[in-house]
Design an enzyme around this catalytic site. Structure first.
Site, mmCIF file in Angstrom:
data_model
loop_
_atom_site.group_PDB
_atom_site.id
_atom_site.type_symbol
_atom_site.label_atom_id
_atom_site.label_comp_id
_atom_site.label_asym_id
_atom_site.label_seq_id
_atom_site.Cartn_x
_atom_site.Cartn_y
_atom_site.Cartn_z
ATOM 1 C CD GLU A 60 -2.276 -2.270 1.447
ATOM 2 O OE1 GLU A 60 -1.008 -2.594 1.454
ATOM 3 O OE2 GLU A 60 -3.186 -3.037 1.128
ATOM 4 C CG HIS A 129 -10.704 -6.674 7.428
ATOM 5 N ND1 HIS A 129 -9.475 -7.703 8.618
ATOM 6 C CD2 HIS A 129 -10.732 -6.693 5.788
ATOM 7 C CE1 HIS A 129 -8.886 -7.775 7.406
ATOM 8 N NE2 HIS A 129 -9.814 -7.326 5.705
#
Lengths: 326, 367
Positions: A60, A129
């Site tokens: 990322e 998440h």
């Protein structure tokens, strides 16, 4: 107007902007061969090829930085995070690089780029998440932050984001991809900083954004059956934020509930309440209440998760409370 | 106040021929004829080029001596990291790339900016926080940007700009260009994730990026032996299937030679390179710490200062009889005059007007 899913509306926006401007490219994990983890980029590799629909390793920070560098020298990257939870690994590039490059270079370098991906809790994905990040990014001068709730807004805002010369954080609702709605035919752009009054009523204002706008609309429909009519102010973008629309609604209803997916402390709602106390102090007939996620990491168990999330029931209770009906 | 006293202990750039001869006999590493001959093949220089290299290095040195002085006087604020001792790297690298190539660096950025050709006046005005600074006074010492020379900053988060360099390389490839992107950082950055992610992507995607580790052996006050499990930082190149090279960063000819190979690899082979340039900083990490005494000894500093890159180049030129002592002094005086002019310009430049506070947070959307 065609009825399409939120997912397809996003895909349309990507396709149209990729066709329109060859400086635009999409980069991220699984965006190309796999057609996107959430299938938002389905079919785009076939149409635009691997130089413009770019699969990355799980890196990322690396690929967000690639986006920043490409934007600095004139390309218009769309950086997809598989979820915004993973974007925390890249926050240095978003906050320290993309957001500040123009300012600290005295206007010499612009950053025409979009960081996008699913945001907020889905179902039983656990603590890492299931998070809504808008207040984090809305805090940062230099960024713009979009939180579309409907397919039409998703398409219109994404097209505007891609054409914007500033770094845009684009937060898609993970639970919204399969929702459907009418999307205007042809060119459809939604401007930033313009809230949308999704329901109209005189009794109370609900100020919200993103996925919670759908909850608010449902609440409005349910309460209408009881004779309670509420304004649903969908902010659509939380930076810039439409303070005028908030004031207009609260000055009409004299009551407000702020509904959001994130946590309480320093949440978007804190900021909205601040605007309300400044702009509508003499208009209020009750303290402004907030509905948000409980102040805990998201639990896994179904019942606990339900208890932790903001929902229609909590919103209705808050609305009735500010109307002194409880 | 005595500004001379504030100046760093820089060896005179015009030593006597006898002293130069003595150093030669002692066989100072990196200062031998074989290196020079080899360098000549790949990165040939003429007397004119050698003179330009010396001028570039002297300018950085004299400019930064004035920075130290300005900092002591409170004209420069915040963090200020001087490059003194490492000038052969900036000068050598910039002398091997084209104006349309890109340069990006970390926060010790004055030397690279000057060597790249950023106007010394606009750099000094930026350091003074003035309107005519290259970033209008909004960047400061760590954030020198100059679009005209493709100088992409000036970045203050260790390692954060290394993936950005990969992005510039990606854009070059995207446009099928043949530029290169040169990215500078210190050896301490090799332990941060951003460095690894960037190297992996650059090699995986064949990006024309030259990653330059300026190994001055200390990340702030932490010696490389205390920070890096394998001090041979070049093994990081192998880990990413990348060509790597280690070079004496005090020798501008060696820097150029190494760059010649890396640039060729990037332009023609579209491959990245990792280069370790071994160097030493003669000043503290920033203006706020002692030059020596805490994490490195005075002896070590003095030993390394014998290999001042300016002195090494000067000796070569002088021994070749290309410049007389008088001409050498003239070159140094020119550098001093440019630094003085930059100071005067910066001092005369107004503070940024308050109405600029909110300017350039956002671009007007026009596309």
């Amino acid at each position: 107007m065609a009825v399409v899913t939120y997912r397809d509306a996003l895909t349309q926006a990507l396709r149209e902007e990729l066709q329109r401007d060859d400086r635009v490219f999409l980069i991220g994990e699984e965006v190309a061969q796999y057609n996107g983890a959430y299938k938002v980029s389905k079919g785009l590799l076939d149409e635009f090829g691997p130089m413009r629909i770019v699969d990355t390793p799980i890196t990322e920070l690396g690929f967000a930085g690639v986006g920043v560098g490409a934007a600095m020298v004139g390309l218009r990257p769309i950086v997809e995070f598989m979820t915004w939870n993973f974007a925390l690994l890249a926050i240095d590039e978003v906050v320290n690089a993309a957001a500040k490059m123009r300012y600290m270079s005295g206007g010499q370098f612009t950053m025409p780029m979009v960081f996008r991906g699913p945001n907020g809790a889905a179902l039983q994905l656990g603590a890492q998440h299931s998070q809504a990040w808008e207040s984090w990014f809305a805090h940062i001068p230099g960024l713009k932050v979009c939180t579309p709730a409907t397919p039409a807004d998703a398409k219109g805002l994404l097209k505007s984001a891609i054409r914007d010369d500033n770094p845009v954080v684009f937060l898609e609702g993970e639970m919204l991809y399969n929702t459907k709605g009418e999307v205007p035919d042809g060119e459809h752009l939604v401007p930033f900083g313009v809230a949308d009054l999704k329901r109209e009523g005189d009794h109370c204002s609900v100020i919200t954004h993103g996925k919670m706008a759908l909850v608010a609309m449902k609440v409005a429909d349910d309460l209408a059956k009881e004779g309670i009519n509420i304004d649903v102010v969908d902010l659509r973008t939380v930076r810039p934020i439409d303070v005028e629309a908030i004031s207009r609604s609260v000055q009409k209803t004299n009551r407000a509930v702020v509904l959001e997916e994130g946590w309480e402390i320093c949440g978007m709602g804190s900021q909205v309440v601040d605007f309300i106390q400044r702009e509508c102090f003499d208009d209020l007939d009750a303290p402004v209440l907030r509905v948000h996620q409980e102040d805990v990491p998201m639990p896994y168990a179904k019942n606990l998760e339900r208890a932790a999330k903001p929902d229609a029931g909590k919103a209705i209770a808050a609305i009735k409370k500010v109307m002194y009906l409880d | 106040m005595s500004t001379e006293a504030k100046r760093p202990p820089v060896p005179s750039p015009s030593p006597s021929p006898a002293a130069a001869q003595k150093r030669k006999e002692k066989g100072t590493p990196g200062d031998n004829g074989a290196d020079a001959a080899r360098a000549t093949e790949l990165a040939p220089t003429t007397p004119g080029v050698r003179r330009e290299l010396l001028h570039s290095m002297l300018l950085q040195r004299r400019f930064e001596e004035r920075c130290a002085e300005a900092y002591a006087l409170g004209k420069i604020g915040g963090f200020c990291h001087l490059y003194i001792g490492q000038e052969a790297i900036s000068t050598g690298v910039m002398s091997m790339i084209r104006p349309d190539d890109y340069v990006i660096t970390a926060y010790r950025d004055h030397g690279q900016a000057l060597a790249r050709g950023v106007n010394p006046r606009s750099v000094m005005a930026e350091l003074f926080g003035r309107q005519d600074g290259c970033s209008g006074g909004k960047g400061g010492s760590m954030h020198i940007f100059d679009a005209k020379t493709n100088f992409l900053g000036g970045h203050g988060i260790v390692g954060g700009h290394v993936p950005i360099a990969a992005g510039v390389g990606f854009a070059i490839k995207y446009r099928r260009g043949n530029q290169v992107c040169v990215c500078f950082f210190g050896e301490a950055a090799v332990n941060i994730g951003a460095f690894h992610e960037a190297l992996n992507l650059a090699s995986l995607w064949d990006l024309p990026v030259i990653f330059i580790i300026e190994n001055n052996r200390y990340g702030m006050g932490t010696a490389i032996s205390r920070s890096t499990a394998n001090e041979d930082v070049l093994v990081r190149a192998k880990g990413y299937r990348m060509d790597g090279e280690s070079v004496d960063g005090q020798d501008v000819f060696a820097v150029r030679e190494c760059m010649a190979r890396a640039v060729e690899r990037a332009r023609k082979g579209k491959r990245p390179t990792l280069i370790e340039m071994r160097t030493y900083r003669f000043m503290g990490h920033s203006m706020s710490d002692a030059v020596s005494g805490t994490y490195r000894t005075k002896d070590e500093l003095e030993e390394n200062m014998k290999r001042d890159p300016i002195l090494l180049l000067h000796n070569r030129i002088f021994e070749a009889g290309e410049l007389t002592e008088g001409e050498m002094h003239k070159l140094d005086d020119e550098a001093k005059a440019i630094a003085q002019d930059a100071w005067d310009f910066a001092d005369a430049s107004p503070e940024p007007p308050l109405e600029k506070l909110y300017a350039d947070v956002y671009a007007d959307t026009s596309s």
